[in-house]
Design a protein around this motif. Structure first.
Motif, PDB file in Angstrom:
ATOM      1  N   ARG A  25       0.844  -1.156   0.236  1.00  0.00           N
ATOM      2  CA  ARG A  25       0.250   0.055   0.081  1.00  0.00           C
ATOM      3  C   ARG A  25       0.510   1.578  -0.190  1.00  0.00           C
ATOM      4  NH1 ARG A  25      -3.437  -3.024   3.847  1.00  0.00           N
ATOM      5  NH2 ARG A  25      -2.693  -1.503   5.330  1.00  0.00           N
ATOM      6  N   GLN A  26       1.947   1.124   0.646  1.00  0.00           N
ATOM      7  CA  GLN A  26       2.714   2.068   0.962  1.00  0.00           C
ATOM      8  C   GLN A  26       3.463   2.581  -0.671  1.00  0.00           C
ATOM      9  OE1 GLN A  26       6.826   1.296   2.464  1.00  0.00           O
ATOM     10  NE2 GLN A  26       7.061   4.174   2.840  1.00  0.00           N
ATOM     11  N   LEU A  27       4.077   2.060  -1.100  1.00  0.00           N
ATOM     12  CA  LEU A  27       4.680   1.852  -2.479  1.00  0.00           C
ATOM     13  C   LEU A  27       3.956   2.262  -3.970  1.00  0.00           C
ATOM     14  CD1 LEU A  27       7.142  -1.159  -2.296  1.00  0.00           C
ATOM     15  CD2 LEU A  27       7.799   0.797  -2.072  1.00  0.00           C
ATOM     16  N   ILE A  28       2.409   1.961  -3.241  1.00  0.00           N
ATOM     17  CA  ILE A  28       1.124   2.188  -4.147  1.00  0.00           C
ATOM     18  C   ILE A  28       0.717   3.271  -4.113  1.00  0.00           C
ATOM     19  CG2 ILE A  28      -0.956   1.738  -4.748  1.00  0.00           C
ATOM     20  CD1 ILE A  28      -0.736  -0.998  -4.704  1.00  0.00           C
ATOM     21  N   GLY A  29       1.234   3.931  -2.810  1.00  0.00           N
ATOM     22  CA  GLY A  29       0.840   5.688  -2.843  1.00  0.00           C
ATOM     23  C   GLY A  29       1.706   6.284  -2.779  1.00  0.00           C
ATOM     24  N   ILE A  30       2.953   6.256  -2.790  1.00  0.00           N
ATOM     25  CA  ILE A  30       3.853   6.360  -3.597  1.00  0.00           C
ATOM     26  C   ILE A  30       3.980   7.223  -4.939  1.00  0.00           C
ATOM     27  CG2 ILE A  30       6.741   7.162  -3.353  1.00  0.00           C
ATOM     28  CD1 ILE A  30       6.595   5.534  -1.147  1.00  0.00           C
ATOM     29  N   GLY A  31       3.724   5.254  -5.486  1.00  0.00           N
ATOM     30  CA  GLY A  31       3.354   5.375  -7.229  1.00  0.00           C
ATOM     31  C   GLY A  31       2.385   6.354  -7.395  1.00  0.00           C
ATOM     32  N   LEU A  32       1.121   6.512  -6.654  1.00  0.00           N
ATOM     33  CA  LEU A  32       0.061   8.046  -7.410  1.00  0.00           C
ATOM     34  C   LEU A  32       0.270   9.312  -6.813  1.00  0.00           C
ATOM     35  CD1 LEU A  32      -2.890   4.962  -5.188  1.00  0.00           C
ATOM     36  CD2 LEU A  32      -3.015   5.910  -7.997  1.00  0.00           C
ATOM     37  N   ARG A  33       1.133   9.658  -5.934  1.00  0.00           N
ATOM     38  CA  ARG A  33       1.233  10.986  -5.585  1.00  0.00           C
ATOM     39  C   ARG A  33       2.816  11.301  -6.899  1.00  0.00           C
ATOM     40  NH1 ARG A  33       2.247   9.171  -0.811  1.00  0.00           N
ATOM     41  NH2 ARG A  33       4.045   9.072  -0.523  1.00  0.00           N
ATOM     42  N   LEU A  34       3.278  10.038  -7.234  1.00  0.00           N
ATOM     43  CA  LEU A  34       4.275  10.581  -8.233  1.00  0.00           C
ATOM     44  C   LEU A  34       3.574  10.817  -9.487  1.00  0.00           C
ATOM     45  CD1 LEU A  34       7.306   8.231  -7.235  1.00  0.00           C
ATOM     46  CD2 LEU A  34       7.056  11.346  -6.776  1.00  0.00           C
ATOM     47  N   LEU A  35       2.837  10.016  -9.942  1.00  0.00           N
ATOM     48  CA  LEU A  35       2.159   9.780 -11.116  1.00  0.00           C
ATOM     49  C   LEU A  35       1.061  11.326 -11.424  1.00  0.00           C
ATOM     50  CD1 LEU A  35       1.282   7.984 -13.646  1.00  0.00           C
ATOM     51  CD2 LEU A  35      -0.529   7.078 -11.929  1.00  0.00           C
ATOM     52  N   VAL A  36       0.950  11.648 -10.649  1.00  0.00           N
ATOM     53  CA  VAL A  36       0.064  13.793 -10.893  1.00  0.00           C
ATOM     54  C   VAL A  36       1.019  14.808 -11.201  1.00  0.00           C
ATOM     55  CG1 VAL A  36      -0.681  14.659  -9.635  1.00  0.00           C
ATOM     56  CG2 VAL A  36      -1.271  13.523  -8.949  1.00  0.00           C
ATOM     57  N   THR A  37       2.847  14.418 -11.119  1.00  0.00           N
ATOM     58  CA  THR A  37       3.665  14.901 -11.822  1.00  0.00           C
ATOM     59  C   THR A  37       4.142  14.609 -12.785  1.00  0.00           C
ATOM     60  OG1 THR A  37       5.425  13.788 -10.690  1.00  0.00           O
ATOM     61  CG2 THR A  37       3.908  15.861 -10.192  1.00  0.00           C
ATOM     62  N   ARG A  38       4.257  13.050 -13.656  1.00  0.00           N
ATOM     63  CA  ARG A  38       4.713  12.332 -14.277  1.00  0.00           C
ATOM     64  C   ARG A  38       3.977  11.393 -15.546  1.00  0.00           C
ATOM     65  NH1 ARG A  38       9.782  11.182 -10.365  1.00  0.00           N
ATOM     66  NH2 ARG A  38       8.660  12.408  -9.432  1.00  0.00           N
ATOM     67  N   PRO A  39       4.194  10.998 -16.184  1.00  0.00           N
ATOM     68  CA  PRO A  39       3.637   9.774 -16.871  1.00  0.00           C
ATOM     69  C   PRO A  39       4.150   8.719 -16.383  1.00  0.00           C
ATOM     70  CG  PRO A  39       4.391  11.073 -18.656  1.00  0.00           C
ATOM     71  CD  PRO A  39       5.192  11.979 -17.419  1.00  0.00           C
ATOM     72  N   ILE A  40       2.979   7.488 -15.838  1.00  0.00           N
ATOM     73  CA  ILE A  40       3.525   6.147 -15.589  1.00  0.00           C
ATOM     74  C   ILE A  40       5.342   5.307 -16.021  1.00  0.00           C
ATOM     75  CG2 ILE A  40       2.420   4.199 -17.175  1.00  0.00           C
ATOM     76  CD1 ILE A  40       2.335   4.123 -12.992  1.00  0.00           C
ATOM     77  N   HIS A  41       5.002   5.931 -17.156  1.00  0.00           N
ATOM     78  CA  HIS A  41       6.293   5.312 -17.522  1.00  0.00           C
ATOM     79  C   HIS A  41       7.019   5.913 -17.709  1.00  0.00           C
ATOM     80  CE1 HIS A  41       4.154   8.315 -21.091  1.00  0.00           C
ATOM     81  NE2 HIS A  41       5.906   8.057 -21.174  1.00  0.00           N
ATOM     82  N   GLU A  42       7.654   7.541 -16.433  1.00  0.00           N
ATOM     83  CA  GLU A  42       8.150   7.889 -16.383  1.00  0.00           C
ATOM     84  C   GLU A  42       8.819   7.912 -14.964  1.00  0.00           C
ATOM     85  OE1 GLU A  42       8.200  12.284 -18.028  1.00  0.00           O
ATOM     86  OE2 GLU A  42       7.914  11.526 -19.885  1.00  0.00           O
ATOM     87  N   LEU A  43       7.751   7.152 -14.363  1.00  0.00           N
ATOM     88  CA  LEU A  43       8.257   6.595 -12.927  1.00  0.00           C
ATOM     89  C   LEU A  43       9.591   5.680 -13.053  1.00  0.00           C
ATOM     90  CD1 LEU A  43       4.587   5.942 -11.333  1.00  0.00           C
ATOM     91  CD2 LEU A  43       6.172   8.039 -10.823  1.00  0.00           C
ATOM     92  N   ALA A  44      10.461   6.263 -11.412  1.00  0.00           N
ATOM     93  CA  ALA A  44      11.599   6.123 -12.401  1.00  0.00           C
ATOM     94  C   ALA A  44      11.725   4.713 -10.170  1.00  0.00           C
ATOM     95  CB  ALA A  44      12.608   7.125 -11.419  1.00  0.00           C
ATOM     96  N   ILE A  45      11.751   3.730 -10.308  1.00  0.00           N
ATOM     97  CA  ILE A  45      11.638   2.743  -9.362  1.00  0.00           C
ATOM     98  C   ILE A  45      12.881   3.100  -8.879  1.00  0.00           C
ATOM     99  CG2 ILE A  45      12.164   0.449  -8.745  1.00  0.00           C
ATOM    100  CD1 ILE A  45       9.932   0.650 -10.286  1.00  0.00           C
ATOM    101  N   ASP A  46      14.263   3.735  -8.308  1.00  0.00           N
ATOM    102  CA  ASP A  46      14.979   3.479  -7.425  1.00  0.00           C
ATOM    103  C   ASP A  46      13.946   5.141  -6.711  1.00  0.00           C
ATOM    104  OD1 ASP A  46      16.498   2.109  -8.526  1.00  0.00           O
ATOM    105  OD2 ASP A  46      17.271   3.555  -9.997  1.00  0.00           O
ATOM    106  N   GLU A  47      13.700   5.801  -7.747  1.00  0.00           N
ATOM    107  CA  GLU A  47      12.905   7.285  -6.597  1.00  0.00           C
ATOM    108  C   GLU A  47      12.007   6.550  -6.177  1.00  0.00           C
ATOM    109  OE1 GLU A  47      10.773  11.321  -7.164  1.00  0.00           O
ATOM    110  OE2 GLU A  47      10.706  10.226  -8.949  1.00  0.00           O
TER     111      GLU A  47
END
Length: 195
Positions: free
Chosen positions: A18-40
């Protein structure tokens, strides 16, 4: 460990997912999904990249989980009411849909942007959300088993409703927008007595 490095926190597997998905949701607001960096994502969570892959076997699995969660949030605001007239039931769903988009425009656009990224599994999740919404509106107006043209028309209406909710400025109230959309939906779905 430096002052800027988050300390590791022990979590259950479900809590960590849930934490990791929540982080992804927050980051998704600022960039397309394919630009989410796993390291970040791993850094924000205070875990190693390898541990993230313990919860999501591939980067693609992680992306799909994030997009599915975004879709589930939208669907949670558009539940089909059990009682009421066709107009009342459609109004409840339309109000949830329009309100969600207007309050969380960046989140909603992130979901749409994710689908436009071209990944087949991400697109499949987006299409499932669209199909569920179409089915809910059809059920609401008493057309759970429509002919192909009616289903297509309501799906097209949903695309229009989405665009109007995204583009409507402050001069249009949510209530006025929902009223317009529901009246149009009743015409599109060819509900008897709405001619």
């Amino acid at each position: 460990m430096s002052a800027s490095t988050p300390s590791r926190v022990r979590m259950t597997a479900d809590e960590r997912r849930r934490q990791l998905i929540g982080i992804g949701l927050r980051l998704l607001v600022t960039r397309p999904i394919h630009e989410l960096a796993i390291d970040e994502v791993a850094e924000v969570a205070g875990i190693s990249r390898g541990l993230l892959f313990h919860y999501f076997p591939t980067k693609r699995d992680y992306y799909v989980a994030v997009v599915r969660s975004a879709g589930d949030r939208l669907l949670g605001h558009t539940e089909l009411p059990e009682d009421g007239s066709a107009e009342e039931r459609a109004r409840v769903i339309a109000d949830g849909f329009v309100s969600f988009i207007r309050r969380r425009k960046a989140n909603y656009l992130a979901l749409v942007r994710a689908a436009s990224g071209g990944d087949d599994r991400v697109m499949e999740v987006y299409q499932e959300v669209r199909t569920t919404l179409t089915d809910r509106f059809l059920d609401a107006v008493g057309r759970p088993d429509p002919d192909a043209m009616t289903r297509l028309a309501v799906r097209g209406w949903l695309a229009m409703a989405e665009e109007m909710a995204v583009e409507a400025g402050a001069e249009l109230s949510t209530e006025d927008l929902v009223t317009f959309l529901v009246e149009d939906l009743l015409r599109v779905a060819a509900i008897p007595g709405t001619d």
